[in-house]
Write a protein that holds these residues in place. Structure first.
Motif, PDB file in Angstrom:
ATOM      1  N   LEU A 174      -2.082  -2.033 -11.043  1.00  0.00           N
ATOM      2  CA  LEU A 174      -2.136  -0.633 -10.605  1.00  0.00           C
ATOM      3  C   LEU A 174      -0.897  -0.237  -9.810  1.00  0.00           C
ATOM      4  O   LEU A 174      -0.484   0.932  -9.822  1.00  0.00           O
ATOM      5  N   SER A 175      -0.302  -1.193  -9.093  1.00  0.00           N
ATOM      6  CA  SER A 175       0.882  -0.872  -8.282  1.00  0.00           C
ATOM      7  C   SER A 175       2.062  -0.460  -9.160  1.00  0.00           C
ATOM      8  O   SER A 175       2.958   0.256  -8.708  1.00  0.00           O
ATOM      9  N   GLU A 187      -6.720  -3.883  -1.167  1.00  0.00           N
ATOM     10  CA  GLU A 187      -5.577  -2.976  -1.010  1.00  0.00           C
ATOM     11  C   GLU A 187      -4.627  -3.469   0.079  1.00  0.00           C
ATOM     12  O   GLU A 187      -3.403  -3.523  -0.122  1.00  0.00           O
ATOM     13  N   LEU A 191       0.575   5.166  -8.524  1.00  0.00           N
ATOM     14  CA  LEU A 191      -0.485   6.126  -8.262  1.00  0.00           C
ATOM     15  C   LEU A 191      -0.488   6.546  -6.798  1.00  0.00           C
ATOM     16  O   LEU A 191       0.011   5.830  -5.930  1.00  0.00           O
ATOM     17  N   ARG A 230      -5.124  -5.156  -9.017  1.00  0.00           N
ATOM     18  CA  ARG A 230      -4.361  -4.273  -8.117  1.00  0.00           C
ATOM     19  C   ARG A 230      -2.856  -4.399  -8.353  1.00  0.00           C
ATOM     20  O   ARG A 230      -2.118  -3.408  -8.235  1.00  0.00           O
ATOM     21  N   ARG A 284      -5.529   5.386  -6.090  1.00  0.00           N
ATOM     22  CA  ARG A 284      -5.446   3.929  -6.201  1.00  0.00           C
ATOM     23  C   ARG A 284      -6.649   3.260  -5.542  1.00  0.00           C
ATOM     24  O   ARG A 284      -7.245   2.334  -6.095  1.00  0.00           O
TER      25      ARG A 284
END
Length: 501
Positions: free
Chosen positions: A370-371, A423, A375, A367, A380
C-alpha cells in the motif's frame, strides 16, 4: 518553582484512602485478603425482557431452590412498578410479577445467591400418577419401538436404559434415530421415548456456572427417576451429568417463563462467583448494609462481570509505566500492550502470541504494498483496517477447517489497535529500519506477556475486584513513577566502560 508539597500530600491521601477502604472492606464485609480462604457464593441473575401490550401484565418465572451441592441463601427481585410474590405451586417454586397496566419494552431482574455446600441435600420427590404414553406417526413409532427395544436389551435398569437410549439417538449412522430426530429435538425425543417405555422422567432447565458469564441461555436436559433419586442426563453429549458447576434452575417440566399481557419474552442469565466468609454468606446481611449500594457489587451481574476485567486494566497500566519509565523498554504505542494483553486473556497466551505475530506479520507485508500507491493517510488506515479484518477472518476459517479450535478465539483481538500498530511499524521500518521495528515490536509483545501474567494472577484478580481502594494505591504509584527523571536501567550499559576501567 512550583512547590511539590501539595502533590506529595495528594499522593499520601490517595494511599491512605486506598488502605482505609480496603481495610474497611475486609473488616466490615469479611472479604479475605487472599483467595481460597472462604466459602464460594454464586450470584445468579435472571434478566426477563418482554414487550407489554398496554394492558395488565402477569409474568411468572420458574425459580430454583436448595439442591444437592447448593444451598439457597438469598433471593431478591428488581422490578420498579411491579408487585412480586414467591409462590409454591404443584410444579415447583415460581416468582410472579404483576402490574395493572404496562406498555413498551419491560425488564425485570430476579437475583439469587447459592452457597456451594457439598453437604447440602434435599429429599427427592418421587414421581406420582400414571405416565401418559405419547403417540407417534406410523414410521416414527416403528423407529421409536426399535430404539427402545435395542436400549432395553443393553440395559439393566432405568438409568442404564436411558444411557443406552441417548447413545442410540447420538449415533449418526442410526436411521431410526434420524427418523425420530427429524420431527423433534433430542431432549424432547428422549422425554417422549422414556414416556413411551413408561420410565418416569422430566425435562429440566440447567445453567452452567461460569465466573463472569453474561447473557447465558438455559439448557434443557433430561432427568430420570432411579427409584431413589433423580439422575441428570445431557442428551446432546450422551453423558450422565455429575459436574459440580451445573445448577438445575427449572424443574417445573412445564415452562420456564409465562407472560400474560406481553409478547416477545426472553430470559438471559448472568453469574459471578464471590469469595465471602461464612458470616457473610447470607443475602440478608448483604442487603442490610447500605454501604454496599456504593460498591460495584450493587450493580447488575452483567455489569459486574464486565468490571471484573476492567478493574485489571490499571494493573496493566502500572506494569507499562514501570517498564517504560524505570526500565526504559521501547513499545509501539503507550498502552497498546495492555489491550493486547486483554485479548490474550480471552485467547490464552500461546494462541494469542501466534495470532498476534501472524496478523501483524501479514499486515506489514500488505502495508508495504500500500505504501507504493501513495495513498492519503485516512484511506491507507481504512484499507489496513479492512485488511486486518480479512486476515482475521481467513485465519479463523483455516484454523476451524484444520481442527485448531483454539484459533477461533483470534477474533478477540482489537482490530483498530492492530491496524494502527501495523501502520506505525510500517512507518518506523521506512524511517528507522528493521532493527527498530524488532525492538519496539518485541518490547510490546514482552510487555503484553507480563501484563497478561499479572492480569491472570488469581491473587491480583481477587484484590482488584473485591478491594476498590487498591485502584487508588495504583494511581498514587503511577503518579510517583511519573516524577522519575533519572536514568533508565537500559541506559546504564553506557557506563559499562567506566566500570571496567
Amino acid at each position: 518553582m512550583t512547590s511539590r508539597v501539595p502533590f506529595y500530600l495528594s499522593i499520601l491521601l490517595l494511599i491512605v484512602a486506598g488502605i482505609a477502604l480496603s481495610v474497611t472492606r475486609h473488616q466490615t464485609y469479611g472479604v479475605p485478603w487472599t483467595p481460597g480462604e472462604t466459602s464460594q457464593v454464586w450470584d445468579i441473575e435472571a434478566r426477563v425482557e418482554f414487550t407489554a401490550q398496554n394492558k395488565p401484565v402477569k409474568a411468572s418465572l420458574a425459580v430454583p431452590h436448595t439442591q444437592s451441592g447448593f444451598t439457597l441463601v438469598g433471593q431478591s427481585a428488581s422490578s420498579p412498578g411491579y408487585g412480586v410474590s414467591y409462590l409454591q405451586t404443584e410444579t415447583g417454586r415460581r416468582a410472579e410479577w404483576s402490574v395493572r397496566e404496562a406498555s413498551g419494552p419491560q425488564t425485570i431482574y430476579y437475583k439469587t445467591q447459592f452457597l456451594v455446600d457439598p453437604q447440602a441435600s434435599v429429599e427427592p420427590i418421587a414421581p406420582e400418577g400414571e405416565i401418559n404414553k405419547p403417540t407417534f406417526d406410523g414410521p416414527v413409532e416403528a423407529a421409536a419401538k426399535a430404539i427402545i427395544q435395542r436400549a432395553n436389551q443393553r440395559s439393566a435398569d432405568d438409568v442404564t436404559f436411558t444411557r443406552e437410549l441417548i447413545k442410540t439417538l447420538n449415533d449418526a449412522e442410526s436411521q431410526n434415530a434420524s427418523l425420530v430426530l427429524n420431527t423433534m429435538s433430542k431432549v424432547k425425543a428422549v422425554d417422549k421415548l422414556l414416556a413411551y417405555a413408561e420410565v418416569p422422567s422430566k425435562i429440566v432447565g440447567v445453567i452452567e456456572l461460569e465466573d463472569g458469564r453474561r447473557r447465558q441461555s438455559i439448557q434443557q436436559m433430561n432427568q430420570v427417576w432411579s427409584g431413589e433419586e433423580w439422575v441428570l442426563f445431557n442428551p446432546q453429549s450422551g453423558t450422565q451429568e455429575t459436574q459440580p458447576n451445573l445448577l438445575i434452575w427449572d424443574e417445573s417440566n412445564v415452562s420456564l417463563l409465562d407472560v400474560v399481557g406481553g409478547q416477545n419474552s426472553q430470559v438471559h442469565f448472568s453469574m459471578i462467583a464471590q469469595e465471602v466468609s461464612s458470616k457473610q454468606a447470607t443475602s440478608e446481611k448483604v442487603v442490610a448494609d447500605n454501604l454496599l449500594n456504593f460498591s460495584i457489587h450493587s450493580l447488575p451481574l452483567e455489569e459486574q462481570a464486565m468490571f471484573k476485567t476492567i478493574m485489571l486494566i490499571p494493573i496493566g497500566a502500572l506494569i507499562v509505566v514501570f517498564l517504560r519509565v524505570i526500565v526504559g523498554l521501547k513499545t509501539s504505542g503507550t498502552f497498546m500492550p495492555v489491550l493486547i494483553a486483554v485479548a490474550f486473556v480471552q485467547t490464552q497466551l500461546v494462541t494469542g502470541i501466534v495470532g498476534f505475530l501472524l496478523i501483524v506479520g501479514t499486515g506489514l507485508i500488505i502495508r508495504s504494498y500500500l505504501s507504493r500507491l501513495n495513498l492519503l493517510l485516512v484511506a491507507r488506515i481504512s484499507a489496513v483496517i479492512i485488511t486486518v479484518i480479512m486476515i482475521i477472518s481467513v485465519f479463523t476459517v483455516v484454523a476451524f477447517k484444520i481442527g485448531l479450535t483454539e484459533g477461533l478465539s483470534i477474533t478477540f483481538f482489537p482490530m483498530i489497535i492492530l491496524s494502527w500498530t501495523i501502520e506505525r511499524m510500517s512507518i518506523l521500518w521506512e524511517e528507522e529500519g528493521a532493527k527498530e521495528v524488532a525492538l519496539q515490536g518485541g518490547g510490546s509483545l514482552f510487555t503484553a506477556i507480563l501484563v497478561y501474567l499479572g492480569m491472570t494472577n488469581p491473587y491480583i484478580q481477587h484484590l482488584t475486584f473485591n478491594f476498590i481502594g487498591l485502584q487508588l494505591i495504583v494511581l498514587a504509584t503511577i503518579l510517583l513513577l511519573g516524577t522519575y527523571t533519572g536514568y533508565r536501567l537500559t541506559e546504564l550499559r553506557r557506563f559499562k566502560p567506566l566500570a571496567e576501567d
